[in-house]
Structures are given as structure tokens and as C-alpha cells.
Scaffold this active site. Structure first.
Site, PDB file in Angstrom:
ATOM      1  N   GLU A  73      -6.189 -31.040  57.741  1.00  0.00           N
ATOM      2  CA  GLU A  73      -6.107 -29.844  58.643  1.00  0.00           C
ATOM      3  C   GLU A  73      -7.291 -28.959  58.287  1.00  0.00           C
ATOM      4  O   GLU A  73      -7.897 -28.299  59.206  1.00  0.00           O
ATOM      5  CB  GLU A  73      -4.995 -29.279  58.301  1.00  0.00           C
ATOM      6  CG  GLU A  73      -3.725 -30.230  59.004  1.00  0.00           C
ATOM      7  CD  GLU A  73      -2.459 -29.421  58.424  1.00  0.00           C
ATOM      8  OE1 GLU A  73      -1.603 -28.986  59.315  1.00  0.00           O
ATOM      9  OE2 GLU A  73      -1.993 -29.473  57.220  1.00  0.00           O
ATOM     10  N   ARG A 122      -2.204 -29.863  63.799  1.00  0.00           N
ATOM     11  CA  ARG A 122      -3.394 -29.715  62.808  1.00  0.00           C
ATOM     12  C   ARG A 122      -3.517 -28.213  62.456  1.00  0.00           C
ATOM     13  O   ARG A 122      -4.183 -27.524  63.262  1.00  0.00           O
ATOM     14  CB  ARG A 122      -4.440 -30.412  63.518  1.00  0.00           C
ATOM     15  CG  ARG A 122      -5.629 -30.880  62.406  1.00  0.00           C
ATOM     16  CD  ARG A 122      -6.692 -31.661  62.849  1.00  0.00           C
ATOM     17  NE  ARG A 122      -7.597 -32.315  61.999  1.00  0.00           N
ATOM     18  CZ  ARG A 122      -8.316 -33.303  62.267  1.00  0.00           C
ATOM     19  NH1 ARG A 122      -8.808 -33.513  63.544  1.00  0.00           N
ATOM     20  NH2 ARG A 122      -9.044 -33.895  61.536  1.00  0.00           N
ATOM     21  N   ARG A 178       3.546 -20.682  58.319  1.00  0.00           N
ATOM     22  CA  ARG A 178       2.245 -21.040  57.687  1.00  0.00           C
ATOM     23  C   ARG A 178       1.365 -19.704  58.372  1.00  0.00           C
ATOM     24  O   ARG A 178       0.358 -19.457  57.576  1.00  0.00           O
ATOM     25  CB  ARG A 178       1.834 -22.218  58.174  1.00  0.00           C
ATOM     26  CG  ARG A 178       0.620 -22.641  57.583  1.00  0.00           C
ATOM     27  CD  ARG A 178       0.375 -24.182  57.942  1.00  0.00           C
ATOM     28  NE  ARG A 178       1.277 -24.847  56.546  1.00  0.00           N
ATOM     29  CZ  ARG A 178       0.594 -25.397  55.435  1.00  0.00           C
ATOM     30  NH1 ARG A 178      -0.861 -25.017  55.118  1.00  0.00           N
ATOM     31  NH2 ARG A 178       1.044 -25.948  54.522  1.00  0.00           N
ATOM     32  N   GLN A 204       4.615 -40.103  63.824  1.00  0.00           N
ATOM     33  CA  GLN A 204       4.155 -39.461  62.620  1.00  0.00           C
ATOM     34  C   GLN A 204       5.324 -39.242  61.482  1.00  0.00           C
ATOM     35  O   GLN A 204       4.937 -38.982  60.449  1.00  0.00           O
ATOM     36  CB  GLN A 204       3.655 -38.142  62.506  1.00  0.00           C
ATOM     37  CG  GLN A 204       2.104 -38.163  63.243  1.00  0.00           C
ATOM     38  CD  GLN A 204       1.560 -36.702  63.441  1.00  0.00           C
ATOM     39  OE1 GLN A 204       1.495 -36.208  64.556  1.00  0.00           O
ATOM     40  NE2 GLN A 204       1.282 -36.023  62.284  1.00  0.00           N
TER      41      GLN A 204
END
Lengths: 482, 815
Positions: free
Chosen positions: B726, B351, B319, B206
Site C-alpha cells: 500500500e 489499497r 486508519r 482476497q
């Protein structure tokens, strides 16, 4: 027998010599080596279905049934003389097969890695001869008769499955002029005697029982295999290699199904899919079990003999067969003998079967008990291994339990009979009180352990609730009929 | 409406089209990295040498016996590394370790002519270990104070005052498991060296740029000598953001040392045992509610299970802390975070990237406290929603909170929630052994990388003389439909039909210095860059058309391959391109995009790190069997905010797939490590598809209704769209809460049940048992003010380092 240099498989209509490869080479790896990389390895143990391909197998009549299997589990030698169709063979980008079209336009693929496998599993169901529109579609059968269990062995991590289900349910009937439809009306390829060698190792497919028994007598270390759904995992995940693998799955003597007045005799080399079709509802307990047994991809290869032969303490068949009072018919060059399944297992993955013996068939005595049930406790409804499996068969006459047979899996080193519970039921009135008392006895059966599938406490709780559930379900049935 | 978000008439964006590779997928002709093996001559295969210790020193490593195995060509060890022996950017992930930090940690790699020979060779390598004590669980790490990285706090107001103000204070703990990515395609790299010594690595990654950087630092090469290409991935989900680099580096090292292509593909067992997963989290919390159920204060300490190295654990934690309040206004907040160091795989992006774990804390609190407050959970959640003018605890204004209310009401209406809850009450009253419940939960998810620097992207758009267009951008395709969207963006920006535009595989020699395709930001960032490049070309072509058609350039319109002058004539795209070439006008452009208006201070955990929030609401109905705890999801209704969708079929797929993956995490997927003191301590016992169960078709909701929120234009993103990768994962909270409520329904009204995560049938069974028994010791929520204060961060803990988010230049070691 055909020697290595003659081993060949018809792939997407073209005969391909297998070449000089080790006998443990799987169909999947071989296909990828010859440039057909549509089939993928996702798990290498028959759990994800990314490797699914279709093979031409004998139908119950004279025709052919396109049968989806896990190509990661079976050695390429097992397909000697057989016909395989992969996603590449179904259609092309400019001329998609109906299954491919529905999957593509409905968003059935995202990353696309599982997709060729889904396409093959779906195509096999698309061509299923007895698929016809279902007047009453249910949770697992579409209006076009598509049985969702056909996809029970395929995992997708991206889509959440809704578009795949929609694609499956949108399929029309297979076109009669489609070459693969036409193929189903012709007989399937016969089993070919195969002797594939590479160095000191060999994969051998005898075509008659005597040769097979002779091989086993001469080579005590030989590994007898049928669908390879267990051995294939050993090979791919644990590096197991055998000097001699003897394939039994096409031996005619092991593929017979007899129903007489006093027994059902099921050939050991019949796949579970074939057994299910062949029994045609004669043994309701097995009908309840089969859809819960692994996936259709596995059931298309796995045999009843293989399931008993591996001797897994969980294997879902033994608890059911124990409840059915089944017997195992063993055969060797020296002759046949019959052993009650209850005496067959001797320890963890051990049994009374000698290395020179084969399981010829499994015999289920008739008549069957009236009240039967199979309870599988697992995390997932499709394609999971049981933490506890319970087979139940009860005869109740005049409100009294005359006979109880209960088989348990996942609670001891071998499948066992719940004999104390059976005693707690037999001769007592079929009442909630009896059931509650017997349930407490059942809770203490076996020696369950904690493992990654379940805690011992949960296993015990599930043993306890199994009878309560049976009674509640049975009472509900009675209520409906009353 | 901004120029970024405005759409021309008849745009290709917004059209419902299948995935750009769908026809290749279904015919098995789409190529993935490992499909290249048979298309590459002379490939060597790599296989790891691994051991069974959770923690041990490598005291001796003798590769010699492997070299006697037929077919083995070379054994790679630490001595072979010309550059930095590290698979990451923080210096804590030795590529060839001298200290094994988890079961299965590879200490060397064997290269051989066949995979079989490499496997046999790896088994022949002799390694001696000196076992060391190990820490396997988060609670063990907390007790041992085994932490790594920063210990940040998000703080607003005075949490003690908020607790003192509250009419009800509850204290509890909660532990949630992680999740294995289980992308169907395992990690794979194939490396080659060309005639000039340039290294070319094809990798399922990715983050090709970072793969390139790690390969370069391992080989001691400059970045311009390493090219990484990603054709496509068979799933990523965050698991290929950071984790592929080391394996790519091993393959590249093998290729440089042998001069032959080297393929390194992890089999499933290796992939599960060696690569990082979603972080499990442990939470200690106390919460204060007003008498009418408004959350007054939240005081919590979240400890994530980081595994053996830092990896992305710091930004994941950041996060989590930035999402702990989910959709709810909480006046006084103190949320601490810390990262446990354990002897497990190095946990990584997955995710949601910590967001789901943070949000699950508050959803679990609300689910457990609602019965204790005597307030219907649907009402309790609604009452606490953000309203206009409120800020998040980290100081960011919550824009468009009314969209959440709109989505909520739409789900209640379209899902017929009131009627169905009445039906459920009747069902439950008449069924002793089965109970149903319907729960509704919201999602508010911040879009952008927390670290501002990553919010940039590049593109390279090439127009050929025949008018065909080739688009390159920095994002990678993992099934999320990014390439489909980028084709639509390019076709829209150039006014072309879709079939005139092609997309090339992602390569670091086309677009440099890219960010990971992650944080749901792929379409926002790369879409902005593709649009920029296309608009540069279109502007140049407009000048050419202006001369040709005799209208001002501003009056030239491009639509469906036809170029029209307003009030003038028209020509075709192809003719215009030919003309531009003849006039020596440049027909290619690089595009660039940076997200404006972001700022974030990771030392104070304050700022506006997100461009916007994505919203969603889900209502899920389940039925639980009281005998076994088994359940099924009867119906799910979702309304989700994707802005003005770039590609509705793609977005629908992301919403449904994210929801099911979230439901997998919360209900089915069960990572079990051996926590015993036996010889297999630290071993992941669910390390195969047979023991780690993903959702299959049998877990599909029987009815699944998904709607995109209407009137959802997002001014700050390309063509008015919003990110979608997500946020939908967290819609699955509704399933978990429904399971909790169904389990509670086996007990008397007002029963609060604890539900383990994942809520496997066994976990649900125990929740049912808890509900059935009146005095159950498993109930852990305790009421009483001021409650139990969560553990506070160590004063000596290091601060959060932005370097953990990979902007610091690599430090060269060993010189």
C-alpha cells in the site's frame, strides 16, 4: 456462400470449425469456449485490450500484416477463413516468444490478467514490417522503432507500465526464420463469403457490393457492420441482437483509396489504420487526429464509414472532416449520391442515409488549407472519448483569413460547423485581436451540456481557447521559421 | 538483529527474480477462476436481476416469466436461503434485499444453461418497486445526519490551546473522490457440491476464510463443510477483501439447490455498479501554524462516504484518522471521523484503506497554506517532519523517523531538485501558456491490521520423500508477488534452491482461519508462518543430519540443497530427507505467526496498532497547458523504504504500480454519480471503461527513477523486510501537489489555489483560472483565529465496535 457448418477459423495454425453458435458470439467467447482462455474479458467494450489477439490482414502490398484487434468486439463469423494467433500460439512456458520473454523477465506482468492481451498487441508491433530502429527515439517511439501507440488500447492496473515499456523497447528485429515473420511475406487470407445462421438469426458476409446492397434493400432492419467497434459494444454491454448482420468491411468496392488533383477519395470500409498508412501524410489534419482516435486496437478495425454511419455526436472524425469540407458518397441499388458532410447529420445518431444505402466513400476536396489543427479535449491522451473535439482549417493569405472551416464535436446533438466563428474570422486580419474576438464567438457555439466527461462550462471554455491555442501554436511556428 | 529478521548466508530472499507465474502469464496459460468454466462440465450461469432505483422497496417479485425463457433453470430469491440472508458479518447487507439501497442492487439471480439465457431470464423477472427518498452525496448525508457506525476521535493535547498559540490559523473544507478498483479480472466464483454435500467454491477472493464463513452462514452449514480455493486473482487492491463473499454465496446456493456447478461472474458493468469502491471523504478543518511554519494544531472532522452498508467503513475510517498527520509532528490534535450512509455501493477496502484519504487532508492543507504562509512547500513539509522521540497522536512512538529525512535528502539530491526548480522558474518566466512545477511529498504508513487479532497467519509445508517441497499458506496471490516471496522465504529457510519449492493454490482446507490478504501484511504474516513451518522441519532434519554427520544439530547448515556439518562431512538435502523418512521423522509442519508488540483500543483510539512504519518520498515534475488544463508528468524520483527487500523486482513493481494507481486516483479516475433529481438519480454514470479512465501508457511519467532505501533493515519482520503493497500509492501526492503549484504559477507569486480531487484536466483548468483571476470566489481557505470549528460528533453516536472488524461470532437470525 459458406453455410454455418463450414465456418472455420485457423487458430494458432490449426483449423477450428466454429460450430453451432449464435451469430453474436464474439471471437473472445468462442476462443474461450474452445479452451483457449488466454484472452480475457476485462471490459467487453474494446477499452482494456485484455482480449487482444492477432489476425492476419492484408498488408498494403501483397503480404500479410499481423494486426492486433479486440476479440471482444468482433463476431466469430467475421473471422471465417481467417487466421488468428493468441498468446498461447506465440510461445510456450519452455519456449517463450521474444515478446513473452521480455515481458516475463522485466516484471511486465503482476496479476497477469492483462498480460496475454499486451503480449498480442506487442507481438503485432514486433512483426510490423516497417518497424526499424529509430535514430531519434522520442516519448512514444523506442530505439528499436517500437511505436508505443501499439499498446494504447491495453490497460494494466498493476505495473504502472514502466516494465512493459522497457520490454517493448528491448525487442530486437523479428527473426526472418520465425514462422510468423515468414507468414508476413505471403498474402493474407481472402475474405470468405459467409452465411452463418442460428435459429432466426444470421451473420452474412457478401463478397461483392451488389449482393450487399440487395440484402440491405430486402432487409431494412439489417445491421450493416464493418469493424464492429460500435456494434460490438451494443451487443456485449447492452444486449443488442440483430436478426441480420451484414458485414461490409472486406467489400473491395468500399476499400479503395484514390488521390486525384481535386480530391482524396477514401473508401468507407478501410480501417483507420489503413487510411493513415494509405494517405501517407497527404492530409496533415488527419495525421494529427488518428493517433488520438481511440486506440490502435480499435483503429485496426474501425472504419471511416462506420464512424460516420454510427452518427455519434462526438466521434472524432466528423469535426476534422467538417473542417476539411468533406463529402459523403452514398450508394444504393438505385445509384450514387453525394452529400456534404455538413448536411449529413440530421439529429442525435441520425443522418440522411436511408436504410438501403451504404456509405461508399468520403471525399476530401483539394487543395487543403494551410493552417490546420485537431484539438481533442479528454481526460486521457491515449484511448479516450472527447469531451470536445475541434477540427480547424484556415486559409490565410497576405495576413488575412480568406476561409475558415471549423468542425465541432461534443457540443451538440450532432457534430456541427462553427459557422458564426467562421464568419468572425473570414475576411479579417490574422491577428491576436481577431482571434480573441472570434474566440468569444466560438465560446457560444453549440449547446454543450454537463455530463460525466466534462461540464458545460468547461466545454465552452475549451471552445474559446481552441482558437487562442491555434493562434499561439501558429505564431510559434512562424517564429521558428522566421 | 532478531531471529525473525536475520538472514542466513546466500539467502534466496533478496534475489531479483521474476514473478513465479510470469511464464504462465505471458503464455496465457495462468488460470483464473473464470477460466475453469470450460474445464468444468454442466456449468450453470448466474445473472442478476437489478433495478434502476437508488432507494426503493421491493413490493412484488415474480420469477415465473423467467422460468419460461428457454434455458432458464431456476431463479434464486430470499426464500431459497436456508441460513442467514446476509452477504456480510454485520447483518446490514441482505443478500436478497427487500429494500433496494442503490442503483443496480440485485434482488434475485437467474440460473440458466447459458449466460445468454440467464441474461434474458433476468430481464423477464417482474419486479415492482416503491421508490423512496434517496441520499446520494456526502454533503446531503451530512445535512440529513445520515450516518452509520461509530464516530471515533483521535485526540492529543488541547486543540483550542494549540489554535490559540498559533500565529496563523486557516479554515477550509476539502472533498476528495473515491476510486474504482478496476482490477482487470471482475468478481467470479464457481461453486460445486461433492458427493458428501461438501461445498467447494473457487473464488477470486482476497479473504478465502471469510468467503467460506459467509457461504457457510448463508447455507446454514458449518465451516468444515465449505472449502474455498483461490487460484490467483487478476488484481484485487482491496476490492476482493469483503466484496466477493455474497457472490460466492449465490453461486454456492445455486449449486446446492440444483446439484450442478454454478458460475457467477460479474461483467464489468455489474462489477462497477454493484461492488464497493474507495471511500470518498469530506473534510472540515482548521489548522494553526507558528510564525515559522510549524503546525501547532489540527482540528478536523472527516466524513467518509460509506455507501449503503457498513462493510469495512469503520476500520477504513480508523486508519484514516491514524494517518491524518502523515509524516508531521502536530502537538495538539483533534480529528473526528464519521461515516455517511448514502444510497450508493457499499464502499470498502482499497489499497491504503483510508490511510491515503487521511494523509491527503494534511497534504492538501500544506499545499494550500504554504503560499499563504510565504514558505516554500518543500521547506514547509521538511520543517514539520517527525523527529526521534515523538509519538503519533494516537500514542505510538514513531520509530526510525530519520529514515524519512534520509529518503527526503536522497530524493532532493538524486532528483537534482534545486537545479531543476531553477530551470522550471526560467521555463515559467518565458512560457505564457505552459507552466511547470516540481513537488516533493513524504509517506509514512503504519503496517499491521489496526485490529490486533488479524495479525496472525498460518502455513502448511510438506516435504515429500523425493525432497521436493510444497508450500501452502493463508495468503492469496493477486499480482503483488506474495507467492514469489513465499517461495523465496521457504527456499531460504530450508536452504534449498528455488526450483525445489512449489506453491499450492490458497485453500481453506489447507490453512484455516486466515486473515485477509490485505493491509500490506501478506508477506509479513504469511512469511513468518512459512518460515516457522520450514524451521520446524529443518530442526528435525538437523537432528537426523547430526546423527549422520556426527556433529551437533546446532552445527548443521542447510544451503543450496547441501547439508553440511561444521567441521564434519556433508550430504544432500534429498538424501537427508530420504533418511528422515526411513527414521520415521515427520516431514511436514504447520507454521504459525503472530505479530508481537501490538495493542490497540478502538474505543479510545489509542495504542500502538502498527509493527512499524514504511517510509517513502517522491518528487514529481509536471507541465500544465494553460489552454486546456491538460498536463503530463515529466519526471518522477522515488526513494522508498521496503526494509531489506525480500524480492527486489517484485518490490519495484509494487512501488511503481502503487504510485501510478495513486496518481490515477488523484488525477484521472472520476467516479460520477447522478446527483440530479431525475429518474436516473443515484446512477453511476462512469460505469464502464469508456467513461471511467484508468491511467494508460500515455500517463506514464516520461522519466521514472525508483530507488530502494538502503540500510533499511527492519528488525520486527521476516528476514528484515517491510511491507510494500500500500504505502507507495501515496507517493502520488507529489503529482497532485505539483499540479497545484503549476496551476498557481499562472498567477502572481503567493497564489494559493484549490485543486479538486481528482485533478482532471478540467479541474486543473479551473485551478489555472482561479490563479489567473485575482478575486476568485472559489478560493476557500480563510485565515483568522480561532477559525471555524468543524462539526463535532453526535453525543448519541454509537462507539466504534471491534465487531465491525469481524471478530464477533456470527449471530444466527430467524431462530
Amino acid at each position: 456462400m459458406a453455410r454455418s457448418d463450414a465456418v472455420a477459423v485457423t487458430v494458432n495454425g490449426r483449423v477450428r470449425p466454429v460450430g453451432d453458435v449464435p451469430p453474436h458470439t464474439t471471437v473472445l467467447h468462442w476462443l474461450r469456449e474452445i479452451g483457449l482462455t488466454g484472452a480475457k474479458e476485462g471490459c467487453a467494450e474494446g477499452e482494456c485490450g485484455a482480449c487482444s489477439v492477432m489476425v492476419a490482414r492484408p498488408d498494403d502490398g501483397d503480404g500479410t500484416r499481423w494486426t492486433a484487434i479486440n476479440s471482444c468486439l468482433v463476431p466469430v463469423g467475421s473471422l471465417d477463413g481467417q487466421e488468428v494467433v493468441t498468446a498461447e500460439g506465440l510461445g510456450t512456458v519452455d519456449d517463450l516468444h521474444p515478446v513473452q520473454h521480455e515481458m516475463a523477465v522485466r516484471g511486465g506482468s503482476q496479476c497477469g490478467y492483462c498480460t496475454p492481451g499486451f503480449v498480442c498487441s506487442m507481438a503485432a508491433e514486433y512483426y510490423r514490417p516497417d518497424r526499424s530502429p529509430a535514430p531519434e527515439p522520442d516519448r512514444e517511439r523506442g530505439p528499436n522503432g517500437f511505436d508505443l501507440h501499439a499498446l494504447s488500447g491495453n490497460l494494466c492496473r498493476c505495473t504502472g507500465y514502466r516494465p512493459i515499456r522497457d520490454a517493448a523497447y528491448a525487442l530486437g528485429p523479428a527473426d526472418a526464420s520465425d514462422p510468423l515473420t515468414r507468414r508476413t511475406t505471403e498474402p493474407a487470407p481472402l475474405a470468405v463469403a459467409t452465411w452463418q445462421t442460428y435459429g432466426d438469426r444470421a451473420y452474412v458476409r457478401p463478397t461483392d457490393l451488389q449482393t450487399a446492397l440487395g440484402l440491405l434493400a430486402d432487409h431494412p432492419d439489417a445491421v450493416p457492420v464493418a469493424g464492429c467497434t460500435d456494434w460490438g459494444v451494443e451487443v456485449s454491454l447492452r444486449g443488442a441482437r440483430a436478426d441480420l448482420v451484414v458485414a461490409l468491411d472486406r467489400l473491395p468496392e468500399l476499400r479503395e483509396l484514390h488521390v486525384s488533383d481535386d480530391a482524396v477519395d477514401i473508401g468507407a470500409a478501410l480501417t483507420l489504420s489503413e487510411v493513415g498508412r494509405g494517405l501517407a501524410g497527404r492530409v496533415p489534419l488527419l495525421d494529427e487526429l488518428f493517433p488520438q482516435f481511440a486506440s490502435l486496437l480499435i483503429r485496426n478495425g474501425a472504419t471511416i464509414g462506420g464512424n460516420l454511419g454510427t452518427g455519434s455526436p462526438i466521434g472524432d472524425l466528423p469535426p476534422a472532416l467538417l473542417a476539411l469540407d468533406a463529402e459523403v458518397v452514398l450508394i444504393s441499388a438505385a445509384g450514387e449520391r453525394t452529400v456534404a458532410l455538413a448536411h449529413y447529420f440530421t439529429g442525435y445518431r441520425e443522418s440522411v442515409r436511408r436504410p438501403d444505402e451504404l456509405i461508399r466513400s468520403v471525399r476530401i476536396p483539394l487543395p487543403l488549407s494551410e493552417i490546420t489543427a485537431f484539438h481533442k479535449i479528454a481526460k486521457r491522451r491515449f484511448d479516450d472519448i472527447s469531451s470536445v473535439a475541434v477540427g480547424l482549417a484556415l486559409d490565410v493569405q497576405d495576413g488575412v483569413v480568406r476561409r475558415a472551416r471549423i468542425g465541432l464535436g461534443g457540443v451538440a446533438a450532432t457534430p456541427i460547423r462553427a459557422r458564426a466563428t467562421e464568419s468572425a474570422l473570414e475576411g479579417r486580419p490574422w491577428t491576436a485581436e481577431t482571434v480573441r474576438a472570434a474566440a468569444e464567438v466560438m465560446r457560444t457555439e453549440g449547446t454543450p451540456i454537463d455530463d460525466q466527461r466534462a461540464s458545460a462550462a468547461y466545454r465552452q471554455a475549451m471552445l474559446r481557447t481552441a482558437l487562442l491555442r491555434l493562434y499561439a501554436d501558429h505564431a510559434a511556428d512562424e517564429g521558428r521559421t522566421a | 538483529m532478531s531471529s525473525l529478521s536475520e538472514r542466513p548466508t546466500n539467502p534466496v530472499v533478496g534475489q531479483e527474480i521474476p514473478h513465479e507465474s510470469a511464464a504462465l502469464h505471458v503464455t496465457g496459460t495462468a488460470l483464473y477462476t473464470d477460466d475453469l468454466v470450460g474445464r468444468t462440465a454442466g456449468v450453470l450461469h448466474a445473472y442478476p436481476v437489478t433495478g434502476g432505483h437508488a432507494h426503493a422497496l421491493v413490493t412484488r417479485l415474480d420469477p415465473a416469466p423467467a422460468l419460461h425463457v428457454d434455458g432458464v433453470v431456476r431463479v434464486l430469491t430470499a426464500e431459497d436461503v436456508p441460513g442467514i440472508n446476509d452477504a456480510g458479518v454485520k447483518g446490514d447487507e441482505p443478500l436478497f434485499p427487500s429494500e433496494v439501497m442503490y442503483v443496480g442492487h440485485p434482488v434475485a439471480w437467474v440460473l440458466a444453461e447459458t449466460l445468454e439465457a440467464a441474461r434474458v431470464g433476468a430481464a423477464a423477472v417482474e419486479v415492482t418497486y416503491e421508490p423512496l427518498p434517496s441520499i446520494v452525496t456526502v454533503t446531503e448525508a451530512i445535512e440529513a445526519e445520515s450516518f452509520q457506525g461509530g464516530q471515533p476521535t483521535v485526540r492529543r493535547g488541547d486543540v483550542e490551546a494549540g489554535i490559540a498559540r498559533a500565529a496563523h490559523v486557516f479554515t477550509g473544507t476539502f472533498e476528495m473522490a473515491g476510486q474504482e478498483h478496476f482490477y482487470l479480472e471482475t468478481h467470479c466464483s464457481i461453486a460445486q457440491v461433492d458427493e458428501s454435500g461438501q461445498v467447494f467454491v473457487q473464488c477470486s477472493t482476497q479473504h478465502p476464510t471469510e468467503t467460506q464463513e459467509i457461504v457457510a452462514h448463508v447455507l446454514d452449514l458449518p465451516s468444515n463443510a465449505v472449502t474455498v480455493q483461490c487460484l490467483r486473482m487478476g488484481g484485487g487492491f482491496g476490492g476482493k477483501e469483503m466484496q466477493p463473499h455474497g457472490y460466492a454465496a449465490i453461486a454456492a446456493l445455486g449449486a446446492t439447490l440444483t446439484g450442478r456447478p454454478v458460475r457467477l461472474r460479474l461483467n464489468r458493468t455489474h462489477d462497477i455498479t454493484m461492488t464497493g469502491k474507495r471511500h470518498g471523504f469530506h473534510a472540515q478543518w482548521r489548522v494553526g501554524f507558528s510564525s515559522d511554519g510549524r503546525v501547532e494544531a489540527l482540528d478536523a472532522t472527516l466524513t467518509s462516504d460509506g455507501g449503503w452498508s457498513l462493510d469495512l467503513s469503520e476500520p477504513v475510517l480508523a486508519r484514516a484518522l491514524c494517518h491524518v498527520e502523515n509524516a508531521y509532528w502536530i502537538p495538539d490534535v483533534r480529528v473526528n471521523g464519521r461515516i455517511a450512509r448514502t444510497h450508493k455501493t457499499s464502499q470498502t477496502a482499497f489499497r491504503g484503506f483510508g490511510g491515503p484519504q487521511g494523509m491527503l487532508v494534511i497534504e492538501d492543507i500544506l499545499g494550500r497554506c504554504a503560499p499563504l504562509l510565504g514558505i516554500d512547500p518543500v521547506e514547509l513539509r521538511w520543517r514539520n517532519f517527525y523527529t526521534a522521540g515523538q509519538d503519533t497522536p494516537y500514542g505510538m512512538p514513531v520509530r526510525h523517523p530519520e529514515r524519512l529525512a534520509t529518503a527526503w535528502n536522497q530524493v532532493l539530491t538524486s532528483g537534482d531538485v534545486l537545479v531543476r526548480r531553477a530551470e522550471i522558474a526560467r521555463f515559467n518566466a518565458t512560457h505564457e501558456h505552459a507552466k511547470r512545477a516540481l513537488a516533493v511529498t513524504p509517506v509514512k504508513f503504519g503496517i499491521s491490521f489496526n485490529l490486533t487479532a488479524f495479525n496472525q497467519a498460518g502455513a502448511l509445508v510438506l516435504v515429500y520423500k523425493d525432497g521436493s517441497v510444497l508450500v501452502n499458506h493463508g495468503g492469496t496471490e493477486m499480482g503483488q508477488g506474495l507467492h514469489t516471496k513465499m517461495l523465496q522465504v521457504a527456499a531460504t529457510a530450508l536452504g534449498l534452491p528455488l526450483n525445489r519449492v512449489r506453491l499450492a493454490p490458497t485453500r481453506t482446507d489447507k490453512v484455516p482461519n486466515t486473515s485477509a490478504t490485505a493491509a500490506s501484511s501478506g508477506a509479513d504474516l504469511n512469511g513468518g508462518a512459512v518460515k516457522d513451518a520450514c524451521e520446524q522441519i529443518r530442526a528435525r532434519l538437523a537432528v537426523v543430519a547430526s546423527g549422520e554427520l556426527g556433529v551437533p544439530a546446532a552445527d548443521v547448515r542447510f544451503e543450496d540443497g547441501v547439508v553440511t556439518g561444521l567441521g564434519g562431512g556433508e550430504t544432500t538435502w534429498d538424501e537427508l530427507v530420504r533418511l528422515a523418512y526411513v527414521q520415521r521423522v515427520q516431514l511436514s509442519a504447520t507454521g504459525f505467526y503472530r505479530t508481537e508488540g501490538l495493542h490497540w483500543d478502538s474505543s479510545t483510539m489509542q495504542g500502538s496498532p502498527f509493527k512499524y512504519f514504511a517510509y517513502g518520498v517522491a518528487a514529481s515534475e509536471v507541465e500544465v497547458d494553460g489552454f486546456t488544463g491538460a498536463y503530463r508528468t515529466r519526471r518522477v524520483d522515488i526513494v522508498h523504504d521496503v526494509g531489506d527487500s525480500l524480492s527486489p523486482l517484485v518490490d519495484l513493481g509494487q512501488i511503481e504500480g502503487g504510485f501510478v494507481q495513486g496518481a490515477g486516483w488523484l488525477t484521472l479516475e472520476d467516479l460520477r454519480w447522478d446527483t440530479s433529481d431525475g429518474p436516473t438519480r443515484g446512477r453511476l454514470s462512469t460505469q464502464a471503461a469508456s467513461t471511467y479512465k484508468l491511467p494508460s501508457l500515455s500517463e506514464m511519467p516520461e522519466v521514472l527513477n525508483v530507488s530502494l532505501l538502503e540500510h533499511a533493515h527492519e528488525d520486527g519482520a521476516v528476514y528484515g523486510s517491510k511491507a510494500v503493497g500500500e504505502p507507495p500509492l501515496m507517493l502520488a501526492f507529489s503529482v497532485r501537489e505539483a499540479l497545484r503549484e503549476a496551476a498557481a504559477a499562472f498567477g502572481p507569486p503567493g497564489t494559493s489555489v484549490d485543486l479538486a480531487s481528482p485533478a482532471t484536466p478540467e479541474a486543473v483548468f479551473w485551478a489555472v483560472e482561479q490563479a489567473r483571476s485575482e478575486h476568485d470566489e472559489r478560493a476557500h481557505v480563510v485565515e483568522g483565529s480561532p477559525g471555524r470549528e468543524p462539526e463535532q460528533p453526535s453525543p448519541s453516536a454509537e462507539p466504534m465496535r471491534p465487531s465491525s472488524e469481524r471478530v464477533q461470532p456470527h449471530v444466527r437470525s430467524g431462530v
